[in-house]
Design an enzyme around this catalytic site. Structure first.
Site, PDB file in Angstrom:
ATOM      1  CB  CYS A  88      82.096-125.242  15.088  1.00 56.68           C
ATOM      2  SG  CYS A  88      81.591-126.008  16.641  1.00 56.68           S
ATOM      3  CG  HIS A 216      75.888-131.567  11.797  1.00 58.97           C
ATOM      4  ND1 HIS A 216      76.895-131.455  10.865  1.00 58.97           N
ATOM      5  CD2 HIS A 216      76.456-131.309  12.996  1.00 58.97           C
ATOM      6  CE1 HIS A 216      78.018-131.133  11.472  1.00 58.97           C
ATOM      7  NE2 HIS A 216      77.795-131.043  12.769  1.00 58.97           N
ATOM      8  CB  CYS A 246      73.787-127.416  17.361  1.00 51.86           C
ATOM      9  SG  CYS A 246      74.849-127.689  15.920  1.00 51.86           S
ATOM     10  N   GLY A 247      75.180-124.173  17.374  1.00 50.82           N
ATOM     11  CA  GLY A 247      75.090-122.842  16.762  1.00 50.82           C
ATOM     12  C   GLY A 247      74.759-122.893  15.282  1.00 50.82           C
TER      13      GLY A 247
HETATM   14  O1  PYC Z   1      77.618-125.415  17.553  1.00 49.59           O
HETATM   15  O2  PYC Z   1      77.661-125.409  15.370  1.00 49.59           O
HETATM   16  C1  PYC Z   1      77.834-125.958  16.445  1.00 49.59           C
HETATM   17  C2  PYC Z   1      78.356-127.349  16.450  1.00 49.59           C
HETATM   18  C3  PYC Z   1      78.608-128.144  15.383  1.00 49.59           C
HETATM   19  C4  PYC Z   1      79.072-129.364  15.878  1.00 49.59           C
HETATM   20  C5  PYC Z   1      79.084-129.280  17.254  1.00 49.59           C
HETATM   21  N1  PYC Z   1      78.646-128.034  17.582  1.00 49.59           N
END
Ligand code: PYC
Length: 325
Positions: A88, A216, A246-247
């Site tokens: 995450c 996702h 979303c990283g």
């Molecule tokens: O920022 O990778 C991310 C992430 C995954 C699910 C929610 N945020």
């Protein structure tokens, strides 16, 4: 009566709630092994921390655990309203400011162990954090799906890529694009379409490497901000959307841009989220494997609260209202 201490933060609008004490004993071993123990024996704690009545569907939870490598600042396991996450990105940025808030790390570089590999964090001034994420790659290009929404079925093409989670990435333009406005006003349609894409992937048994579930879905469109190259909508496994860009999703995007020759090593990609927040992302080639890239993601996070959750054994909803999503 169980007391669990948590620190909440948000990264570019997306919240992270981190268990800092009072959580379950996960034993030792690798962080991946500890995640298995959490999943098999302590799912009720996951639900207590992130689900209603204490949490909400878009809240990402985490627990700080013992790293295997003594040089690492911490191990971390992420979870959400329906189960465990792999990696995450926004949560790792949230973890960095949380560890700093606790006085466990200072400015500079630190190693974090996650179930899917080591991630470096660099704590910078003014709430900024850069993460050097796990190696990322495109697994499949221009995969065609029959997507059914509102009684109509049409063909959609997208890429399957790994950025610490599995993503299906769809552009807006063209006969096989999603064709939707990436705007908050269009949230319902974006969610409906992305859920239909996920159903189509499942129906067609399309997965990532080794059967990895593509949980996702990431849709792209033109940015609103002049300092960004693209705006995204990311559907998370529990059917909520990521308020941040979303990283892990931005890492997957960088891998696809690199595979298409559309971004050079070190060139900055500005990724805007649905709410108008942004990450900067760039990559270096992976010297160990030319099909992969080493992504870096920079964003900001703020602490929003410190609190103690109380799980009363007489409370019928003490372990949360299980999400039906
Ligand atoms: O920022 O990778 C991310 C992430 C995954 C699910 C929610 N945020």
């Amino acid at each position: 009566m169980q007391r669990i201490s948590v620190i909440d933060s948000h990264t570019e609008g997306e919240p992270t709630r981190i268990i800092v004490s009072g959580g379950p004993d996960l034993g030792g071993g690798s962080v991946a092994q500890q995640r298995r123990v959490f999943q098999e024996k302590f799912d009720h704690i996951r639900s207590a921390v992130v689900n209603e009545p204490r949490g909400c569907d878009h809240l990402v939870g985490a627990i700080i655990c013992k790293p295997q490598n003594p040089a690492a600042a911490a191990g971390v396991i992420f979870f959400n309203n329906v189960g465990m996450l792999n990696g995450c990105g926004h949560g790792t940025i949230g973890l960095a400011v949380t560890l700093a808030h606790m006085g466990r790390i200072g400015p500079g570089e630190h190693l974090i162990e996650t179930p899917v590999g080591d991630v470096k964090i660099r704590l910078e001034p003014a709430h900024r954090v850069t993460i050097s994420n796990v190696p990322s790659y495109r697994h499949a290009h221009a995969v065609e799906l029959d997507v059914s929404v509102g009684g109509a079925t049409r063909k959609v093409r997208g890429d399957v890529a790994w950025g610490g989670n599995w993503f299906f990435l769809v552009d807006r333009e063209g006969a096989y694009g999603h064709g939707l406005d990436i705007s908050l006003a269009n949230l319902e349609a974006l969610t409906r379409f992305s859920c239909a894409v996920r159903d189509a992937l499942e129906r067609s048994s399309i997965t990532g490497t080794g059967g990895g579930v593509i949980d996702h879905i990431e849709l792209f469109g033109p940015p609103v901000r002049t300092d960004c190259h693209s705006r995204n909508f990311v559907l998370c496994p529990g059917k909520e959307y990521d308020r941040s860009p979303c990283g892990t999703g931005t890492s997957a995007k960088l891998a696809c841009l690199a595979a298409d020759g559309k971004l050079r090593p070190g060139q900055v990609w500005g990724q805007e989220s649905l709410i108008g927040s942004a990450f900067d992302g760039w990559f270096a080639p992976d010297p160990a494997d030319s099909s992969r890239v080493l992504p870096s993601i920079r964003g900001s996070a703020w602490i929003t609260s410190e609190s103690t959750l109380i799980v009363d054994s007489t409370d019928p909803f003490g372990h949360g209202i299980r999400s039906s999503r």
